[in-house]
Design a protein around this motif. Structure first.
Motif, mmCIF file in Angstrom:
data_model
loop_
_atom_site.group_PDB
_atom_site.id
_atom_site.type_symbol
_atom_site.label_atom_id
_atom_site.label_comp_id
_atom_site.label_asym_id
_atom_site.label_seq_id
_atom_site.Cartn_x
_atom_site.Cartn_y
_atom_site.Cartn_z
ATOM 1 N N ALA A 144 -7.369 14.828 -12.500
ATOM 2 C CA ALA A 144 -6.574 15.753 -13.300
ATOM 3 C C ALA A 144 -5.730 15.006 -14.334
ATOM 4 N N MET A 145 -5.254 13.824 -13.979
ATOM 5 C CA MET A 145 -4.425 13.051 -14.897
ATOM 6 C C MET A 145 -5.219 12.487 -16.056
ATOM 7 N N LEU A 146 -6.518 12.330 -15.872
ATOM 8 C CA LEU A 146 -7.352 11.666 -16.875
ATOM 9 C C LEU A 146 -7.242 12.327 -18.248
ATOM 10 N N SER A 147 -7.349 13.657 -18.310
ATOM 11 C CA SER A 147 -7.329 14.348 -19.599
ATOM 12 C C SER A 147 -5.976 14.222 -20.274
ATOM 13 N N VAL A 148 -4.899 14.355 -19.485
ATOM 14 C CA VAL A 148 -3.554 14.260 -20.052
ATOM 15 C C VAL A 148 -3.309 12.867 -20.613
ATOM 16 N N SER A 150 -5.540 10.646 -21.555
ATOM 17 C CA SER A 150 -6.420 10.380 -22.694
ATOM 18 C C SER A 150 -5.898 11.047 -23.950
ATOM 19 N N LEU A 151 -5.374 12.269 -23.800
ATOM 20 C CA LEU A 151 -4.819 12.969 -24.949
ATOM 21 C C LEU A 151 -3.623 12.217 -25.521
ATOM 22 N N LYS A 152 -2.735 11.780 -24.648
ATOM 23 C CA LYS A 152 -1.567 11.030 -25.116
ATOM 24 C C LYS A 152 -1.973 9.703 -25.747
ATOM 25 N N ALA A 153 -2.934 9.040 -25.120
ATOM 26 C CA ALA A 153 -3.335 7.718 -25.595
ATOM 27 C C ALA A 153 -3.968 7.765 -26.970
ATOM 28 N N SER A 154 -4.587 8.891 -27.325
ATOM 29 C CA SER A 154 -5.262 8.972 -28.623
ATOM 30 C C SER A 154 -4.293 8.745 -29.779
ATOM 31 N N SER A 155 -3.004 9.057 -29.564
ATOM 32 C CA SER A 155 -2.013 8.825 -30.623
ATOM 33 C C SER A 155 -1.086 7.654 -30.315
ATOM 34 N N LEU A 156 -0.851 7.369 -29.031
ATOM 35 C CA LEU A 156 0.101 6.325 -28.666
ATOM 36 C C LEU A 156 -0.498 4.922 -28.653
ATOM 37 N N VAL A 157 -1.743 4.823 -28.177
ATOM 38 C CA VAL A 157 -2.337 3.503 -27.951
ATOM 39 C C VAL A 157 -3.183 3.101 -29.145
ATOM 40 N N ASN A 194 -9.323 5.595 -15.190
ATOM 41 C CA ASN A 194 -9.472 6.426 -16.387
ATOM 42 C C ASN A 194 -10.558 5.830 -17.258
ATOM 43 N N TRP A 195 -11.786 6.325 -17.069
ATOM 44 C CA TRP A 195 -12.930 5.765 -17.807
ATOM 45 C C TRP A 195 -12.889 6.145 -19.281
ATOM 46 N N GLU A 196 -12.183 7.231 -19.635
ATOM 47 C CA GLU A 196 -12.040 7.578 -21.041
ATOM 48 C C GLU A 196 -11.248 6.493 -21.778
ATOM 49 N N LEU A 197 -10.172 6.013 -21.164
ATOM 50 C CA LEU A 197 -9.332 5.002 -21.814
ATOM 51 C C LEU A 197 -10.036 3.652 -21.883
ATOM 52 N N ALA A 210 -21.264 4.933 -26.662
ATOM 53 C CA ALA A 210 -21.097 5.391 -25.285
ATOM 54 C C ALA A 210 -22.064 6.526 -24.984
ATOM 55 N N VAL A 211 -22.674 6.470 -23.824
ATOM 56 C CA VAL A 211 -23.569 7.532 -23.378
ATOM 57 C C VAL A 211 -22.750 8.524 -22.573
#
Length: 358
Positions: A144-148, A150-157, A194-197, A210-211
């Protein structure tokens, strides 16, 4: 967020600001919320001039009691769970939409929950039934934390700020491969942490292909494509008909990301995973034998609130023996062994709710 000529969609709820084009018009949104800790989402709409369009809010499938108000006036229509709720009006600067998503407590005899507990017990990482239930519960929370995150990281990281959020445990020889221009690398990973990050951050070193499976929700799919950091990640559909889609990036010196821990429904080989036979994908092995590109296994562990550890293995390579099937099985086995070793480090961050053993 997503916009077309007549509508502006809000798909995820997290504190954020956005400037979107609805047709030729510019619309600014400011979202204030503590969701999922709290159930209230407050969205301030600021068009560059009064304008008519639909603001469409995603209502989670589990929420049967959602409500919406505009400028403190409840809407007449009732939001439906699992759908986008449309608010049609002429919007003016400063209009405020409040979305309430009550989270009622309910007992759920979930098939996935039982499957997760059973898988934890099969793996042997738990000391007993109670510990297995704890690990399974924490696994769902991690997902559940993964999406939150990833969303934050798209602008912060960013490449400039990555050190604030990430520590790295990467062997020098592996880091040298990532940093060497023109060096192709097969980056194997799992549904762990978090595989998205992992993809987000590793793309700072060189472009990543990425596949990934195409999402069922087309709006979410478009959103994920638009948040691509610096356009350095190219997504190849999991079942692409382009036979060169996976070879092409390796021949041009890019990273190729493959998640390879799920059941291989066809064309895989059976190797032990936590001591049990598991049908396992062979794409990394075949690509390694075809290109010679080294294989690295890497994950992104969560170690705190928006704090992560990027951890990678030493490069894996295999000298062909002339027996292709034997070589494929040997490489696949080595990847499965590394995957198991990494999962044991943080079993509560692994996605156990998958039919890995069939």
């Amino acid at each position: 967020y997503y916009a077309d000529d007549r509508s502006l969609y809000v798909n995820l709820y997290s504190p954020s600001e956005a400037e979107m084009k609805v047709g030729p018009r510019t619309i600014r949104l400011r979202q204030e919320t503590t969701y999922p800790s709290g159930d209230l989402v407050r969205i301030t709409v600021e068009p560059d001039r009064p304008d008519a369009f639909a603001l469409r809010l995603r209502i989670p499938h589990w929420c049967d009691d959602a409500s919406v108000s505009v400028n403190d006036v409840p809407t007449r229509a009732v939001p439906a769970a699992g759908e986008f709720f449309a608010v049609h009006r002429t919007w003016r600067k400063g209009d405020v939409v409040e979305l309430s998503l009550p989270m009622s407590v309910r007992a759920v005899a979930g098939r996935r929950r039982r499957l997760a507990v059973d898988n934890v017990l099969k793996s042997g990482v738990a000391s007993g039934e109670a510990d297995a239930r704890r690990i399974a519960r924490d696994s769902f929370l991690s997902f559940a934390m993964l999406s939150v995150e990833s969303l934050k990281a798209s602008s912060l990281v960013t490449p400039e700020t990555v050190g604030r959020y990430f520590d790295f445990d990467v062997p020098p020889e592996t880091m040298a491969l990532f940093e060497k221009p023109g060096q192709p690398v097969i980056l194997a990973s799992a549904h762990l942490g978090n595989w998205e990050l992992s993809g987000h951050v590793i793309s700072f070193t060189k472009p990543l292909v990425a596949v990934a499976r195409t999402l069922d929700n087309p709006y979410a799919q478009r959103f994920m494509q638009r948040r691509n950091p610096r356009r350095r990640i190219e997504i190849v559909p999991k079942h692409s008909k382009d036979r060169l889609a996976l070879l092409r990036p390796l021949r041009t010196g890019k990273l190729l990301g493959l998640i390879c821990d799920q059941h291989a429904s066809g064309g895989g080989v059976t190797v032990p995973f936590f001591g049990r036979p598991a049908a396992t994908v062979v794409s990394p092995a075949r690509l390694h034998l075809a290109t010679g590109a080294p294989i690295v296994f890497g994950v992104c562990f969560r170690v705190g609130e928006m704090k992560f550890l990027m951890k990678a293995s030493e490069p894996l390579s295999h000298e062909p023996t002339g027996d292709r099937e034997k070589d494929i099985r040997e490489i696949t086995l080595r990847i499965a062994q590394v995957t198991e070793r990494f999962v044991r480090m943080h079993p509560e961050q692994y996605l156990w709710a998958h039919r890995r053993w069939r």
